[in-house]
Design a protein around this motif. Structure first.
Motif, PDB file in Angstrom:
ATOM      1  N   TRP A   3       0.814  -1.216   0.000  1.00 52.94           N
ATOM      2  CA  TRP A   3       0.000   0.000   0.000  1.00 52.94           C
ATOM      3  C   TRP A   3       0.846   1.264   0.000  1.00 52.94           C
ATOM      4  N   VAL A   4       2.147   1.115  -0.146  1.00 46.63           N
ATOM      5  CA  VAL A   4       3.018   2.296  -0.292  1.00 46.63           C
ATOM      6  C   VAL A   4       3.015   2.691  -1.766  1.00 46.63           C
ATOM      7  N   PRO A   5       2.639   3.915  -2.103  1.00 43.98           N
ATOM      8  CA  PRO A   5       2.518   4.308  -3.520  1.00 43.98           C
ATOM      9  C   PRO A   5       3.873   4.399  -4.214  1.00 43.98           C
ATOM     10  N   VAL A   6       3.801   4.304  -5.542  1.00 43.39           N
ATOM     11  CA  VAL A   6       5.022   4.348  -6.343  1.00 43.39           C
ATOM     12  C   VAL A   6       5.396   5.793  -6.676  1.00 43.39           C
ATOM     13  N   SER A   7       4.419   6.607  -7.016  1.00 45.70           N
ATOM     14  CA  SER A   7       4.723   7.966  -7.493  1.00 45.70           C
ATOM     15  C   SER A   7       4.453   9.029  -6.426  1.00 45.70           C
ATOM     16  N   GLU A   8       3.181   9.233  -6.093  1.00 44.81           N
ATOM     17  CA  GLU A   8       2.834  10.268  -5.116  1.00 44.81           C
ATOM     18  C   GLU A   8       3.013   9.738  -3.698  1.00 44.81           C
ATOM     19  N   PRO A   9       3.771  10.443  -2.854  1.00 43.45           N
ATOM     20  CA  PRO A   9       3.971   9.978  -1.467  1.00 43.45           C
ATOM     21  C   PRO A   9       2.665   9.955  -0.689  1.00 43.45           C
ATOM     22  N   ALA A  10       2.626   9.104   0.331  1.00 48.23           N
ATOM     23  CA  ALA A  10       1.425   8.989   1.177  1.00 48.23           C
ATOM     24  C   ALA A  10       1.828   9.081   2.639  1.00 48.23           C
ATOM     25  N   GLN A  11       0.917   9.610   3.444  1.00 47.96           N
ATOM     26  CA  GLN A  11       1.168   9.702   4.868  1.00 47.96           C
ATOM     27  C   GLN A  11       0.948   8.336   5.514  1.00 47.96           C
ATOM     28  N   VAL A  12       1.544   8.167   6.686  1.00 52.44           N
ATOM     29  CA  VAL A  12       1.455   6.888   7.375  1.00 52.44           C
ATOM     30  C   VAL A  12       0.012   6.552   7.739  1.00 52.44           C
ATOM     31  N   GLU A  13      -0.798   7.579   8.038  1.00 50.44           N
ATOM     32  CA  GLU A  13      -2.192   7.323   8.393  1.00 50.44           C
ATOM     33  C   GLU A  13      -2.955   6.692   7.224  1.00 50.44           C
ATOM     34  N   SER A  14      -2.645   7.173   6.010  1.00 50.27           N
ATOM     35  CA  SER A  14      -3.318   6.626   4.822  1.00 50.27           C
ATOM     36  C   SER A  14      -2.911   5.181   4.579  1.00 50.27           C
ATOM     37  N   ILE A  15      -1.613   4.915   4.738  1.00 47.51           N
ATOM     38  CA  ILE A  15      -1.114   3.555   4.510  1.00 47.51           C
ATOM     39  C   ILE A  15      -1.692   2.602   5.551  1.00 47.51           C
ATOM     40  N   ALA A  16      -1.787   3.053   6.813  1.00 50.87           N
ATOM     41  CA  ALA A  16      -2.351   2.212   7.877  1.00 50.87           C
ATOM     42  C   ALA A  16      -3.812   1.904   7.594  1.00 50.87           C
ATOM     43  N   ARG A  17      -4.561   2.927   7.147  1.00 51.37           N
ATOM     44  CA  ARG A  17      -5.981   2.707   6.885  1.00 51.37           C
ATOM     45  C   ARG A  17      -6.192   1.710   5.737  1.00 51.37           C
ATOM     46  N   LEU A  18      -5.411   1.857   4.673  1.00 51.99           N
ATOM     47  CA  LEU A  18      -5.562   0.976   3.508  1.00 51.99           C
ATOM     48  C   LEU A  18      -5.128  -0.463   3.816  1.00 51.99           C
ATOM     49  N   SER A  19      -4.109  -0.606   4.652  1.00 52.34           N
ATOM     50  CA  SER A  19      -3.602  -1.951   4.966  1.00 52.34           C
ATOM     51  C   SER A  19      -4.396  -2.624   6.076  1.00 52.34           C
ATOM     52  N   GLY A  20      -5.221  -1.812   6.772  1.00 52.70           N
ATOM     53  CA  GLY A  20      -6.026  -2.379   7.841  1.00 52.70           C
ATOM     54  C   GLY A  20      -5.240  -2.673   9.095  1.00 52.70           C
ATOM     55  N   LEU A  21      -4.078  -2.030   9.284  1.00 55.93           N
ATOM     56  CA  LEU A  21      -3.226  -2.268  10.441  1.00 55.93           C
ATOM     57  C   LEU A  21      -3.241  -1.053  11.370  1.00 55.93           C
ATOM     58  N   HIS A  22      -2.851  -1.263  12.619  1.00 54.52           N
ATOM     59  CA  HIS A  22      -2.752  -0.181  13.603  1.00 54.52           C
ATOM     60  C   HIS A  22      -1.667   0.790  13.153  1.00 54.52           C
ATOM     61  N   LEU A  23      -1.835   2.081  13.514  1.00 54.52           N
ATOM     62  CA  LEU A  23      -0.890   3.115  13.104  1.00 54.52           C
ATOM     63  C   LEU A  23       0.520   2.802  13.583  1.00 54.52           C
TER      64      LEU A  23
END
Length: 391
Positions: free
Chosen positions: A342-362
């Motif tokens: 869930w880590v993007p290739v081009s546009e950076p993402a915040q950790v909160e977004s990655i946690a939400r998409l992966s379904g894991l705790h922050l």
């Protein structure tokens, strides 16, 4: 590697029995008069012994089924035949000799329904190498019309066997046979040829140099007496000897009607390893071996190491299962593997977004991202997290 100075040592398994001169001469007579692969004569020798089997065969009178055999036996001067062979550097081996390959005795248990096969009365051998050296040998056989692929595979397998100290046995014919002998010699290995004619004859003529070299440095073997010509039935009989002398048979290429497959069939009957190198499905010379495998017979081998694993003792020559190319993500934990997806290739993402998409705790996501960064799979900038290019 020359075998000229190797002693002929008896097998340590059991002490050899004494072979009388009368028995040896009886076996010479049978070898000269009986066609190879005569299971009836082989069974008779097994039941009565060579001397009594010879007398029984000689007793056939005119009009009886064994009349022609009796006539041929009467024409043999066994002592003279043995003496002439010795003058040419040819020895005659029989069961009970220290050099006799014990695997040949199993042929009496593999006689076909039509009476073909059996243990030969003896073996004619030319060359200094004792046949005891073939105890751990492997047969490599295949098509006379070998393809470039078949030649390459034969050379690779035989070189590997030679470097591991495993002798290679083949039939001295054109194609795969000659490549098997040649590749083994090039790798300084040990090889022997089993012929369908007398060991003093050269067949085929194109292999004269090779066969002369084997006869002077290693061994050429036949159940046919010196001077015998090759015939189709004798080739089929020869195949059973190749299978019985070795611990396993490798078939590199074989058409649907093939002597190599005949050898494989004998190896099956003797409970030896049968190993097949698969070929292209469009290749005529591989149709037989591919069909053999399709029928569930034999084991696929693609490398000499796989042959060694099959014929070696338990725990020897173990082959690691083939694996694809190792990639950086192969060693990730399940959490790391989930996060990195869930880590993007081009546009950076915040950790909160990655946690939400992966379904894991922050906190779990943050820890995984730090470990992924240490493994050079992700990178952190002021804008957030993104994949390292090509990671």
């Amino acid at each position: 590697m020359s075998a000229a100075n190797r002693p002929c040592e008896p097998s340590p398994a059991e002490p050899p029995r004494l072979v009388t001169e009368a028995e040896r001469l009886a076996r010479v007579a049978l070898s000269c008069a009986v066609e190879p692969g005569d299971g009836t004569t082989s069974s008779l020798v097994g039941q009565l012994g060579a001397e009594r089997a010879l007398q029984r065969s000689l007793s056939a009178t005119e009009g009886e089924p064994g009349e022609m055999l009796a006539a041929r036996l009467r024409a043999v001067d066994a002592a003279r035949q043995l003496d002439q062979a010795a003058r040419c550097g040819i020895r005659f081996l029989v069961p009970g000799d220290p050099e006799w390959p014990p695997g040949l005795d199993q042929l009496d248990d593999a006689i076909t329904d039509d009476g073909f096969g059996g243990t030969p009365p003896g073996l004619w051998v030319k060359g200094p190498m004792p046949l005891t050296e073939l105890a751990t040998s492997v047969a490599v056989v295949g098509s006379r019309a070998a393809s470039v692929y078949g030649v390459e595979m034969t050379r690779a397998v035989c070189a590997h066997l030679a470097l591991a100290g495993v002798p290679v046995v083949s039939g001295g014919a054109l194609g795969i046979d000659v490549e098997a002998h040649g590749a083994t010699l090039s790798a300084d290995g040990v090889t022997a040829a089993v012929l369908a004619c007398g060991v003093d004859r050269v067949y085929p003529a194109q292999n004269r140099r090779l066969l002369h070299h084997l006869a002077s440095e290693f061994a050429v073997v036949s159940e046919q007496p010196p001077g015998s010509a090759p015939t189709r039935p004798r080739f089929l009989a020869r195949n059973r000897l190749i299978a019985a002398l070795t611990s396993g048979t490798v078939v590199v290429e074989a058409a649907l009607r093939s002597g190599a497959l005949n050898t494989a069939g004998w190896a099956e009957s003797l409970n030896r390893h049968v190993m097949c190198v698969p070929g292209p499905v469009t290749s005529y010379t591989s149709r037989g071996v591919n069909n053999f495998l399709r029928e569930g017979r034999g084991t696929v081998v693609t490398h000499g190491a796989e042959v060694l694993e099959l014929v070696g003792a338990a725990g020897e020559h173990l082959v690691d299962p083939p694996r694809g190319e190792t990639r950086p993500r192969d060693d990730l934990t399940s959490v790391e593997a989930k996060v990195v997806e869930w880590v993007p290739v081009s546009e950076p993402a915040q950790v909160e977004s990655i946690a939400r998409l992966s379904g894991l705790h922050l906190r779990t996501t943050e820890g995984a991202l730090r470990r992924l960064r240490s493994k050079k799979l992700v990178q952190l900038s002021d804008e957030g997290w993104r994949l390292v290019p090509d990671a």
